[in-house]
Enzyme design. Structure first.
Site, mmCIF file in Angstrom:
data_model
loop_
_atom_site.group_PDB
_atom_site.id
_atom_site.type_symbol
_atom_site.label_atom_id
_atom_site.label_comp_id
_atom_site.label_asym_id
_atom_site.label_seq_id
_atom_site.Cartn_x
_atom_site.Cartn_y
_atom_site.Cartn_z
ATOM 1 N N ILE A 18 27.413 14.336 -6.785
ATOM 2 C CA ILE A 18 26.848 15.406 -7.604
ATOM 3 C C ILE A 18 27.287 15.199 -9.044
ATOM 4 O O ILE A 18 28.420 14.792 -9.298
ATOM 5 C CB ILE A 18 27.365 16.758 -7.110
ATOM 6 C CG1 ILE A 18 26.940 16.934 -5.661
ATOM 7 C CG2 ILE A 18 26.835 17.898 -7.941
ATOM 8 C CD1 ILE A 18 27.489 18.169 -5.062
ATOM 9 N N CYS A 19 26.401 15.509 -9.974
ATOM 10 C CA CYS A 19 26.739 15.369 -11.383
ATOM 11 C C CYS A 19 27.959 16.211 -11.723
ATOM 12 O O CYS A 19 28.082 17.301 -11.203
ATOM 13 C CB CYS A 19 25.554 15.803 -12.249
ATOM 14 S SG CYS A 19 24.309 14.530 -12.299
ATOM 15 N N PRO A 20 28.851 15.748 -12.551
ATOM 16 C CA PRO A 20 28.688 14.527 -13.349
ATOM 17 C C PRO A 20 29.223 13.242 -12.712
ATOM 18 O O PRO A 20 29.390 12.255 -13.417
ATOM 19 C CB PRO A 20 29.515 14.870 -14.593
ATOM 20 C CG PRO A 20 30.651 15.676 -14.066
ATOM 21 C CD PRO A 20 30.089 16.470 -12.921
#
Ligand code: SF4
Lengths: 347, 77
Positions: free
Chosen positions: B11-13
């Site tokens: 998942i970002c970042p």
């Protein structure tokens, strides 16, 4: 010719650190941003897991700020090191499980390390005296500078005029007269300065920069620690705390129930690690079981899974059970009635 | 030379961080193909590349997977 001085700016993605960096850019200092990823950071993307949030624009605010300022940004992952800050904060917690003072000291200390490795001259942050009840008070400002080891290398451009001279000012790299003397919780001066620079569309300050300030999130984290009998976590755990409905029907296990297709998809990424359930005979959520469960617990989890699906009013629902060891079987159950699901189960 | 990075299920970042750390080990002109599943990366990786002086060569989406090809710039990794 004197060399151009270099500062590393802590960029959170909020307005204050953006303004602090901008003020120093104005003084012909080379700036690069640093942003720490603790795992708890509030990021647009994790909110966008749910279907209803998909239409909102997604952006990483720290990257956005760096682009607006025209500076480079280094994102540093500190998930493991940060655990000790969350689990054993020397200065305790704020309103929820947010160890803000220890966290600030930790981030500035990491910035000092980065500064030395990359041959930079000083550090700037967007802190403002009196802005936050615990971590940004006049008497805690020196604590951060001292405990981080930054001491006089730490400059806070937004309130510098109210603080003792720092190294960059003493050396004449930065003109103190052009810095600010902001103080207190009133954000009007920051907004006026933002308008002066033409900054629009910046992230609005919410309760804090991370989920640890969120009451619901903190309750789930405290429950995770209580349920496991130890204060520890992995990245997967703290990600999952943000997603789905969480219920603890028994002290030794809890369930994470997807609330829509977006969350079900997200939870699907964790199915190899957890015993999980979904209805075969009806549409319904994906449910993960975290903890220890015997046969009766598995049946209860299946009944709860049935309760949250389209078959909630049916007499029988077929639930597919996938144990962590790879075993699969079907269980036919009657959905649990709402009266049998006390409010205390919900986290 | 083309290198590959698997950033799926992150998942970002995190995909940006993995991209950044990988690029540190590459030379100017090298290409990196990042495969990810978080649609947030479609914004974040190009923004990160713009501010750090790398070029997006191509972005493709296939079966929930996004493949972003980056050419490493000269700004210093
Ligand atoms: S809100 Fe979170 S990230 Fe911000 S200082 Fe407090 S603990 Fe650290």
């Amino acid at each position: 010719m004197t060399p151009q001085r270099k500062a590393v700016a802590l960029i959170s993605g909020g307005l204050d650190s953006m303004l602090a960096a901008r003020l120093i850019l104005d003084q012909n200092i080379h700036i690069e941003g640093i942003n720490f990823y603790t795992g708890f950071c509030v990021e647009g993307h994790t909110h966008a897991i749910r279907n209803k949030d998909r239409s909102k624009p997604k952006r990483n605010n720290a990257l956005w700020v760096a682009e607006q300022l025209g500076i480079r940004l280094h994102i540093v992952e500190v998930i493991d090191e940060y655990k000790d800050i969350v689990i054993n904060p020397k200065h305790g917690y704020g309103a929820n499980l947010n160890p803000c003072l220890d966290c600030k000291g930790f981030m500035v200390r990491k910035a000092v390390e980065w500064m030395r490795e990359n041959d930079f001259d000083f550090i700037i942050t967007g802190e403002v005296i009196g802005q936050r009840p615990k971590s940004q008070r006049r008497d805690t400002m020196p604590v951060v500078a001292r405990e981080s080891g930054a001491d006089e290398l730490l400059l806070r451009p937004l309130c510098a005029k109210l603080l003792p001279l720092t190294h960059a000012e003493k050396e004449g790299w930065v003109d103190r007269e052009k810095l600010m003397g902001f103080n207190g919780r009133n954000r009007k001066p920051q907004m006026a300065l933002a308008a002066q620079y033409g900054f629009k569309d910046y992230a609005q300050p919410a309760g804090g920069c991370c989920f640890l300030t969120d009451e619901n999130y903190a309750r789930r984290l405290a429950d995770l620690w209580a349920g496991r009998g130890q204060r520890d976590y992995e990245l997967d755990d703290i990600m999952l705390l943000k997603v789905g409905r969480h219920l603890r029907p028994r002290p030794h296990f809890k369930l994470i129930v997807g609330r829509d297709e977006g969350e079900n998809n997200f939870l699907r990424g964790y199915t190899t690690r957890f015993t999980h359930f979904y209805a075969k005979s009806h549409l319904g959520p994906l449910v993960l079981l975290d903890g220890e469960a015997d046969k009766r617990d598995v049946r209860l989890a299946a009944e709860i899974t049935a309760r949250f699906g389209k078959g909630r009013n049916a007499d029988k629902v077929v639930i597919s059970v996938h144990e962590q060891n790879g075993e699969e079987r079907d269980l036919t159950v009657t959905p649990l009635t709402p009266e049998c699901m006390p409010q205390e189960w919900y986290l | 030379m083309t290198h590959r990075l698997d950033a799926r299920n992150l998942i970002c970042p995190m995909p940006v961080i993995r991209t950044q750390d990988k690029i540190k080990t590459l030379a100017t002109g090298d290409r990196l193909e990042v495969t990810c599943t978080d649609p947030g990366a479609l914004n974040d990786i190009p923004t990160w590349c713009r501010i750090n002086g790398h070029r997006i060569v191509q972005t493709r989406s296939k079966n929930h997977e996004i493949v972003i090809t980056i050419e490493v710039g000269a700004l210093g990794q």
